[in-house]
Design a protein around this motif. Structure first.
Motif, PDB file in Angstrom:
ATOM      1  N   LYS A  79       9.184 -61.379 -29.492  1.00  0.00           N
ATOM      2  CA  LYS A  79       8.602 -61.488 -28.147  1.00  0.00           C
ATOM      3  C   LYS A  79       7.097 -61.366 -28.308  1.00  0.00           C
ATOM      4  N   HIS A  80       6.349 -62.384 -27.884  1.00  0.00           N
ATOM      5  CA  HIS A  80       4.916 -62.432 -28.139  1.00  0.00           C
ATOM      6  C   HIS A  80       4.124 -61.769 -27.018  1.00  0.00           C
ATOM      7  N   ASP A  81       3.197 -60.902 -27.406  1.00  0.00           N
ATOM      8  CA  ASP A  81       2.236 -60.303 -26.471  1.00  0.00           C
ATOM      9  C   ASP A  81       0.832 -60.635 -26.960  1.00  0.00           C
ATOM     10  N   SER A  82      -0.036 -61.007 -26.029  1.00  0.00           N
ATOM     11  CA  SER A  82      -1.410 -61.308 -26.440  1.00  0.00           C
ATOM     12  C   SER A  82      -2.188 -60.013 -26.624  1.00  0.00           C
ATOM     13  N   PHE A  83      -3.298 -60.122 -27.340  1.00  0.00           N
ATOM     14  CA  PHE A  83      -4.169 -58.973 -27.564  1.00  0.00           C
ATOM     15  C   PHE A  83      -5.065 -58.686 -26.351  1.00  0.00           C
ATOM     16  N   ILE A  84      -5.032 -59.564 -25.333  1.00  0.00           N
ATOM     17  CA  ILE A  84      -6.029 -59.435 -24.254  1.00  0.00           C
ATOM     18  C   ILE A  84      -5.775 -58.208 -23.373  1.00  0.00           C
ATOM     19  N   THR A  85      -6.876 -57.592 -22.979  1.00  0.00           N
ATOM     20  CA  THR A  85      -6.864 -56.477 -22.025  1.00  0.00           C
ATOM     21  C   THR A  85      -7.996 -56.725 -21.028  1.00  0.00           C
ATOM     22  N   PRO A  86      -7.736 -56.570 -19.719  1.00  0.00           N
ATOM     23  CA  PRO A  86      -8.788 -56.838 -18.717  1.00  0.00           C
ATOM     24  C   PRO A  86     -10.000 -55.926 -18.910  1.00  0.00           C
ATOM     25  N   SER A  87     -11.185 -56.482 -18.669  1.00  0.00           N
ATOM     26  CA  SER A  87     -12.421 -55.691 -18.725  1.00  0.00           C
ATOM     27  C   SER A  87     -13.224 -55.965 -17.446  1.00  0.00           C
ATOM     28  N   GLU A  88     -14.443 -55.528 -17.416  1.00  0.00           N
ATOM     29  CA  GLU A  88     -15.267 -55.678 -16.217  1.00  0.00           C
ATOM     30  C   GLU A  88     -15.618 -57.141 -15.949  1.00  0.00           C
ATOM     31  N   LYS A  89     -15.865 -57.436 -14.665  1.00  0.00           N
ATOM     32  CA  LYS A  89     -16.341 -58.746 -14.215  1.00  0.00           C
ATOM     33  C   LYS A  89     -15.372 -59.877 -14.578  1.00  0.00           C
ATOM     34  N   GLY A  90     -14.085 -59.565 -14.527  1.00  0.00           N
ATOM     35  CA  GLY A  90     -13.078 -60.597 -14.752  1.00  0.00           C
ATOM     36  C   GLY A  90     -12.951 -61.078 -16.178  1.00  0.00           C
ATOM     37  N   LYS A  91     -13.518 -60.354 -17.114  1.00  0.00           N
ATOM     38  CA  LYS A  91     -13.444 -60.721 -18.526  1.00  0.00           C
ATOM     39  C   LYS A  91     -12.279 -59.995 -19.204  1.00  0.00           C
ATOM     40  N   VAL A  92     -12.074 -60.313 -20.474  1.00  0.00           N
ATOM     41  CA  VAL A  92     -11.044 -59.626 -21.253  1.00  0.00           C
ATOM     42  C   VAL A  92     -11.632 -59.190 -22.592  1.00  0.00           C
ATOM     43  N   ILE A  93     -11.010 -58.166 -23.169  1.00  0.00           N
ATOM     44  CA  ILE A  93     -11.312 -57.781 -24.545  1.00  0.00           C
ATOM     45  C   ILE A  93     -10.019 -57.831 -25.334  1.00  0.00           C
ATOM     46  N   MET A  94     -10.132 -57.878 -26.641  1.00  0.00           N
ATOM     47  CA  MET A  94      -8.950 -57.967 -27.503  1.00  0.00           C
ATOM     48  C   MET A  94      -8.647 -56.574 -28.060  1.00  0.00           C
ATOM     49  N   GLU A  95      -7.511 -56.024 -27.666  1.00  0.00           N
ATOM     50  CA  GLU A  95      -7.143 -54.676 -28.096  1.00  0.00           C
ATOM     51  C   GLU A  95      -5.725 -54.647 -28.651  1.00  0.00           C
ATOM     52  N   PHE A  96      -5.498 -53.683 -29.533  1.00  0.00           N
ATOM     53  CA  PHE A  96      -4.168 -53.455 -30.111  1.00  0.00           C
ATOM     54  C   PHE A  96      -4.125 -52.000 -30.543  1.00  0.00           C
ATOM     55  N   SER A  97      -3.237 -51.227 -29.951  1.00  0.00           N
ATOM     56  CA  SER A  97      -3.214 -49.780 -30.186  1.00  0.00           C
ATOM     57  C   SER A  97      -2.176 -49.379 -31.219  1.00  0.00           C
ATOM     58  N   GLY A  98      -2.330 -48.157 -31.708  1.00  0.00           N
ATOM     59  CA  GLY A  98      -1.340 -47.618 -32.636  1.00  0.00           C
ATOM     60  C   GLY A  98       0.026 -47.514 -31.998  1.00  0.00           C
ATOM     61  N   LYS A  99       0.068 -47.213 -30.706  1.00  0.00           N
ATOM     62  CA  LYS A  99       1.352 -47.125 -29.992  1.00  0.00           C
ATOM     63  C   LYS A  99       2.047 -48.482 -29.977  1.00  0.00           C
ATOM     64  N   GLU A 100       1.264 -49.554 -29.742  1.00  0.00           N
ATOM     65  CA  GLU A 100       1.828 -50.903 -29.729  1.00  0.00           C
ATOM     66  C   GLU A 100       2.302 -51.306 -31.126  1.00  0.00           C
ATOM     67  N   LEU A 101       1.608 -50.829 -32.144  1.00  0.00           N
ATOM     68  CA  LEU A 101       2.002 -51.124 -33.529  1.00  0.00           C
ATOM     69  C   LEU A 101       3.326 -50.454 -33.861  1.00  0.00           C
ATOM     70  N   ILE A 102       3.445 -49.193 -33.495  1.00  0.00           N
ATOM     71  CA  ILE A 102       4.600 -48.398 -33.916  1.00  0.00           C
ATOM     72  C   ILE A 102       5.868 -48.745 -33.151  1.00  0.00           C
ATOM     73  N   LYS A 103       5.740 -49.011 -31.834  1.00  0.00           N
ATOM     74  CA  LYS A 103       6.942 -49.131 -31.010  1.00  0.00           C
ATOM     75  C   LYS A 103       6.845 -50.270 -30.018  1.00  0.00           C
ATOM     76  N   GLY A 104       7.958 -51.004 -29.861  1.00  0.00           N
ATOM     77  CA  GLY A 104       8.106 -51.996 -28.806  1.00  0.00           C
ATOM     78  C   GLY A 104       9.372 -51.706 -28.034  1.00  0.00           C
ATOM     79  N   GLU A 105       9.560 -52.400 -26.888  1.00  0.00           N
ATOM     80  CA  GLU A 105      10.746 -52.137 -26.066  1.00  0.00           C
ATOM     81  C   GLU A 105      11.388 -53.440 -25.604  1.00  0.00           C
ATOM     82  N   PRO A 106      12.137 -54.121 -26.469  1.00  0.00           N
ATOM     83  CA  PRO A 106      12.871 -55.312 -26.029  1.00  0.00           C
ATOM     84  C   PRO A 106      14.154 -54.913 -25.293  1.00  0.00           C
ATOM     85  N   ASP A 107      14.740 -55.871 -24.597  1.00  0.00           N
ATOM     86  CA  ASP A 107      15.994 -55.657 -23.878  1.00  0.00           C
ATOM     87  C   ASP A 107      17.136 -55.553 -24.885  1.00  0.00           C
TER      88      ASP A 107
END
Length: 698
Positions: A79-107
């Motif tokens: 299941k693909h998730d983008s790295f984008i995270t909303p930032s100020e003024k309608g922009k995005v930044i690219m983020e990836f956390s340790g929590k996202e690395l360690i664990k996912g939650e598929p159905d």
């Protein structure tokens, strides 16, 4: 375009080299310790790793990440998730956390789970496997993970494989420390899976519903030429196929897959790819990638790869030979006999553990390769029979016999091969031949388990192998650790194993009918079909084995039993429905149209003159009409059986109904339809024949 293999190899893998370059020294050391010792990864380290992994992925064109796992479907999931995270003024930044690395939650309820998850109990987790490197595939950062339910049950193939590797590591270390290998800190089961497959032209493929829906042909007469000339095996690879193989190799090398060998296999349109050994979990990951890329890249070259175990009747099927060994972190191959195996007590003990494991758990090894496709393959055309046995070759068999009889063994001097031409180089002759009919053959310093099917994951058979061998090593270690006299106890253990388990050793022809009677006399199992084999999974002896070694618990075993039985039933039900559709919509109308053509020919000739001979038309018209009626009745019979199957709720009864009724009805429908193919003109036959499929790549 030239390919520099050393430069591209693992270029799409976040491997140790990348980690060392991008992580702080202390962070890298902590991560290595986590991987080595199997300790939990703290969130601070996880965040540092995730940031470095994201930066590397972005540099290599990735925009998304996924937890890449292997559910019980036998294929991979993502299941693909983008790295984008909303930032100020309608922009995005690219983020990836340790929590996202360690664990996912598929159905968890939408994957096969054998009753472990209900639809309303959907939560499941994917957990990062740091022992298998992350990689980039199709511009997506893929993080190899395990998959479990909210209740903690394993819902995938990787989790029990990792558990089985821990089990064999633990027990093998106990043995090695008794032999004073105190420097050894890890024992790994290693695997090199050979992958066989067929290639057909994509335009021919599109015209065959059976290939599209089931991956194998359900109708078809043998081509005038098959594999009897033995000219395809190791033959010159066709240019189109060679181009495909070149791209396949390149893409696999980028992913760090150690593909080494490629060649034409025995059957026309059949090929093989083989890698260098790697640890079992990485080999499993890589083999899943290999199957995916074979199929994807083939289509780019106007081809379709068939991974089904028996896509064509009457010629070789495709297997996945699982070359298995045990290695230490100090570089010792524990299945290397050395120059004097008779005197190599450590080797003999590990060899005996494997012999005992294969004998006592032959049912598990057989069911680990059970599938609808493999049922068609096993027992002929270079595939081993369904009876499990071990081939050791002459030298090792003589060594064990000498130990059993208490006599000395002189050993065999290395012979030089004499080919008869002085200009040819001399080389030493192997001490044993190869046996292509053996399910489990010793081949110098490893065992080749030849039974797995080409489409299956190698996780299943290696889980069973690791666990069974770990159990025997545990028993040996318990005895030897408490022994007053190590040497005499060791000798007694080896001797006892040889005497009590030599029945599993067979160096003869596995295809010989006499072997079936001989195997029965020896008390060996002959589990010919999937429903024959799978119930052994839930035998108390096997449940106790898995639970004792902490590989699978009772609930996980029963869930897998149900999943595998249902998969068998569903596979053949799809094949039956496809046969009905092809017969009704294509074969019967084509035969009827050709019958009309023959009848019109008779009438036209008779209108001209009663003296004109119409024997050809009349004989074939009569024969075709009879076959049409027979095929129509068999379609109705098969449809009736399919309808009956719908009403069987019990998964065990359904599987046995498929084995005893549905498959026989399918065989009965195929016979008249294939015979009609021999009468109807090629222009009127509705789909490509075996000849076109097998020899259509030019």
């Amino acid at each position: 375009m030239k390919t520099n293999v050393t430069e591209i190899f693992a270029s799409k893998v976040f491997n140790e080299e990348q980690m060392q370059q991008r992580l702080a020294k202390d962070t890298f050391k902590e991560l290595q310790k986590t991987i080595r010792d199997g300790k939990p990864l703290n969130i601070k380290i996880a965040n540092a790793v995730a940031h470095a992994m994201k930066e590397w992925a972005l540099e290599n064109g990735a925009t998304h990440f996924t937890h890449w796992f292997q559910p019980m479907t036998g294929v991979t999931a993502e299941k693909h998730d983008s790295f984008i995270t909303p930032s100020e003024k309608g922009k995005v930044i690219m983020e990836f956390s340790g929590k996202e690395l360690i664990k996912g939650e598929p159905d968890a309820s939408s994957f096969p789970n054998g009753g472990l998850r209900a639809t309303f109990e959907a939560r499941g987790y994917t957990a990062w496997d740091p022992t298998s490197y992350a990689f980039i595939k199709n511009d997506v950062l893929c993080i190899p993970t395990a998959f479990c339910s909210y209740s903690g049950h394993a819902l995938d193939k990787k989790t029990p494989l990792l558990r089985s590797m821990e089990a064999i590591n633990k027990e093998a270390l106990r043995i090695l420390h008794l032999f004073h290998h105190d420097d050894v800190t890890m024992v790994k089961s290693t695997v090199g899976p050979e992958q066989e497959y067929f290639l057909v032209d994509i335009e021919q493929y599109k015209q065959r519903k059976d290939l599209i829906y089931t991956g194998r042909t359900l109708f078809g007469l043998p081509a005038p030429k098959g594999q009897e000339m033995e000219d395809h095996y190791f033959g010159t690879i066709k240019s189109r196929v060679q181009t495909f193989m070149k791209e396949l190799n390149t893409e696999l090398w980028k992913l760090g897959v150690l593909v080494k060998t490629e060649h034409n296999e025995v059957a026309p349109a059949q090929y093989e790819l083989a890698p260098i050994f790697s640890t079992s979990n990485i080999a499993t990951d890589h083999n899943q990638l290999t199957m995916e890329l074979i199929q994807r890249i083939a289509k780019k070259h106007g081809l379709v790869a068939l991974l089904n175990e028996k896509p064509f009747e009457g010629i070789n099927g495709s297997g996945k030979h699982n070359n298995f060994s045990l290695s230490t972190d100090t570089g010792i191959n524990l299945l290397e006999p050395g120059e004097t195996p008779y005197e190599n007590a450590q080797f003999l003990l590990f060899l005996c553990a494997i012999i005992k494991a294969v004998d006592e758990y032959q049912d598990l090894l057989r069911l680990s390769v059970a599938s609808a496709g493999n049922d068609h393959r096993l027992g002929a055309n270079e595939a081993p029979p369904a009876i499990i046995s071990i081939f050791l070759g002459d030298e090792l068999t003589e060594v064990l016999e000498a130990i059993e009889k208490g006599i000395s063994y002189d050993g065999k001097d290395r012979e030089f091969m004499k080919i008869g031409a002085h200009v040819l180089p001399k080389f030493t002759k192997d001490t044993t031949d190869r046996n292509r009919t053996s399910p489990f053959a010793f081949t110098g310093n490893k065992f080749e388990f030849r039974m797995p099917g080409s489409a299956s994951s190698i996780a299943g058979c290696n889980i069973c192998l690791n666990t069974a061998i770990a159990e025997e090593l545990r028993q040996y270690a318990d005895i030897l650790e408490s022994a007053h006299d190590f040497e005499s106890t060791l000798h007694a253990l080896i001797l006892d194993t040889i005497k009590n388990h030599k029945r599993i050793i067979f160096n003869g022809n596995g295809y010989d009918d006499s072997w079936i009677q001989e195997a029965e006399k020896r008390g060996l199992l002959n589990l010919r079909t999937t429903p024959d084999a799978l119930p052994y999974f839930v035998h108390e002896k096997n449940i106790e084995l898995f639970e004792r070694n902490k590989v699978l618990n009772r609930e996980e075993i029963y869930s897998r039993y149900e999943i595998m039985m249902e998969e068998y039933t569903k596979t053949i039900n799809i094949e039956a429905l496809t046969m009905i559709n092809m017969a009704q919509k294509e074969i019967l109308p084509a035969a009827l149209k050709y019958s009309k053509h023959l009848a019109q020919s008779v009438k036209l000739k008779r209108d001209i003159s009663t003296l004109i001979d119409t024997e050809y038309e009349e004989v074939n018209l009569t024969r075709l009409s009879s076959l049409l009626t027979q095929a129509y009745k068999n379609v109705l019979k098969l449809q009736e059986s399919v309808d009956t199957l719908k009403g069987i709720d019990d998964f065990e009864k359904a599987a046995f109904f498929v084995r005893d009724t549905l498959i026989l009805d399918m065989e009965q429908l195929r016979k008249p339809c294939d015979e009609m193919e021999s009468i109807v003109s090629s222009q009127d036959w509705p789909f490509p024949t075996y000849g076109k499929l097998l020899f259509g790549i030019i």
